[in-house]
Design an enzyme around this catalytic site. Sequence first.
Site, short mmCIF file in Angstrom:
data_model
loop_
_atom_site.label_atom_id
_atom_site.label_comp_id
_atom_site.label_asym_id
_atom_site.label_seq_id
_atom_site.Cartn_x
_atom_site.Cartn_y
_atom_site.Cartn_z
N GLY A 85 36.35 31.27 -25.39
CA GLY A 85 35.18 30.46 -25.74
C GLY A 85 33.93 30.95 -25.03
N ARG A 88 29.47 31.52 -21.10
CA ARG A 88 28.10 31.69 -20.58
C ARG A 88 27.11 31.95 -21.71
NH1 ARG A 88 27.65 37.81 -18.60
NH2 ARG A 88 29.26 38.64 -19.92
N ASP A 119 30.29 31.49 -13.49
CA ASP A 119 29.07 30.73 -13.19
C ASP A 119 28.19 30.51 -14.42
OD1 ASP A 119 28.13 33.27 -13.61
OD2 ASP A 119 27.25 33.53 -11.62
N ARG A 177 34.31 35.41 -34.59
CA ARG A 177 35.08 36.60 -34.19
C ARG A 177 36.50 36.52 -34.72
NH1 ARG A 177 32.47 36.84 -28.75
NH2 ARG A 177 30.74 35.40 -29.01
N ASP A 242 38.19 39.13 -29.27
CA ASP A 242 37.07 38.19 -29.15
C ASP A 242 35.73 38.90 -29.19
OD1 ASP A 242 38.27 39.05 -26.58
OD2 ASP A 242 36.50 38.12 -25.70
N ASP A 252 28.62 42.50 -28.14
CA ASP A 252 29.04 42.55 -26.73
C ASP A 252 29.00 43.96 -26.17
OD1 ASP A 252 29.18 39.96 -26.20
OD2 ASP A 252 31.34 39.83 -25.92
#
Length: 474
Positions: A85, A88, A119, A177, A242, A252
Amino acid sequence: MTQFNFDNSYARLPDRFFARVTPQPAPAPRLLAFNAALAAELGISEGPSEEMTDIFAGNHLPIGAEPIAQAYAGHQFGGFVPQLGDGRAILLGEVVTDRGRFDIQLKGAGRTPFSRGGDGRAWLGPVLREYVLSEAMTALGIPSTRALAAVATGEDILREDLRPGAVLTRVAQSHIRVGTFQYFAARDDQEALRILLDHVIARHYPQAQNAEDVLIAMRDAQARLVAQWMGVGFIHGVMNTDNMTISGETIDYGPAAFMDRYDPEQVFSAIDQYGRYAYANQPNIAVWNIAQFATALLPLAGADREAAITRFTQIVQGFADRFDAEWHAILGRKLGLGADHPAAGEMGLAFLYHLARRGGDFTRAFRALCDGGTAALDAELGTRDDTALREWGARWAAETTPDTRAQMQEANPLRIPRNHQVEAMITAALTGDLSKFERLNAALAAPFAPDPAFAEYGAAPLAGEEVTRTFCGT
Ligand code: AMP
Ligand code: MG
């Protein structure tokens, strides 16, 4: 006030497709880059402004935005992870234009329910790398997500050390995806699979009637995409399921890089120990990923499961022929033989063999042949009595015509985002100097056109300059 023509079709899907989230504000946002040409294509007429900066930082939601983090799963280096998932990335919404529907996504805008231990942030280096590479890919004519903006958050984040935080605004036909289908397949949620398939048909493959049609169309789009990557020496670096879109766009750019010297086994990513995602292995991985897509779609393929498995297996196996056709056509164009030349594949692969043997620079060798024929190629590779290459050159000269050779310039870029240039750009940006970033973008905007002002980007790295390692950049 900034207007986005939002119509958020994904946010209207059932709740289990995503989590509603709020971007985490950045303490001191600063606009680093704004892609005015792309903004205009998206119907955003306003130039960069304080409000825009706040939007691209996640500090201000434009009217009509419905921020969500999308659920997906994925095979990472061959191992299945049932829940990944957007950890970020936050989808603000979909902008509808006369050229189609585009996701507007903030990458690095804070934690989501999918963040696991992370984070939710991104640092400057990977944000600028993705900005440059995704826009360069677009200029090279290769389907890709795009970069609308980059902002610095004004906050340091912890990686190996403290790094300046940044947010990339990414634009894509969608962020669906292979892993999105796998997410629901792993839960045996056939209703969700059906809804997702219908969404994908409406959005990407309107001519498709069913799962089988989508599988074929997606397979063909990926075969073409990977062939296009290989035609410019591109190594994606992390072709997990993904990170493979259903639309056929490159997505990506974590460890992505272009190779200098041609080596089919080239790997840049520091974590790719076994060369799973090496340059020449990309078609193998693509077909492996498409097999995972086929598996996820199987519940939608009709009542006769055995028959469906047989058909889907044939479709997946058909990738090899599709890829070869695309790849040979690209090689044919790159060599000035023409896409349909019967010997395009054979002569192209022979050329690559000689290139590997001689350690030639991929981009420069093709371009030398294009601009100055075999004499220029010899000069590029360094003089040596190379009978095999001389024979290849004689055949090439006989098989091409001035006409087909003239077309080579449109198939062979002069400039690519060379890895050492990208790294130097990031190093400069870390000191607050964005001039290399801006120059690199300018140089790569028209990569086929000779431009003496950008000569340095056409040069191969010197021995000590080569950068052969990249990092995922999480
Ligand atoms: P990527 O390597 O960017 O394709 O990311 C793989 C997975 O890790 C995705 O689910 C991401 O959302 C997640 N991820 C990567 N970096 C972070 C981060 N800094 N914080 C939270 N999740 C992350
Ligand atoms: Mg990813």
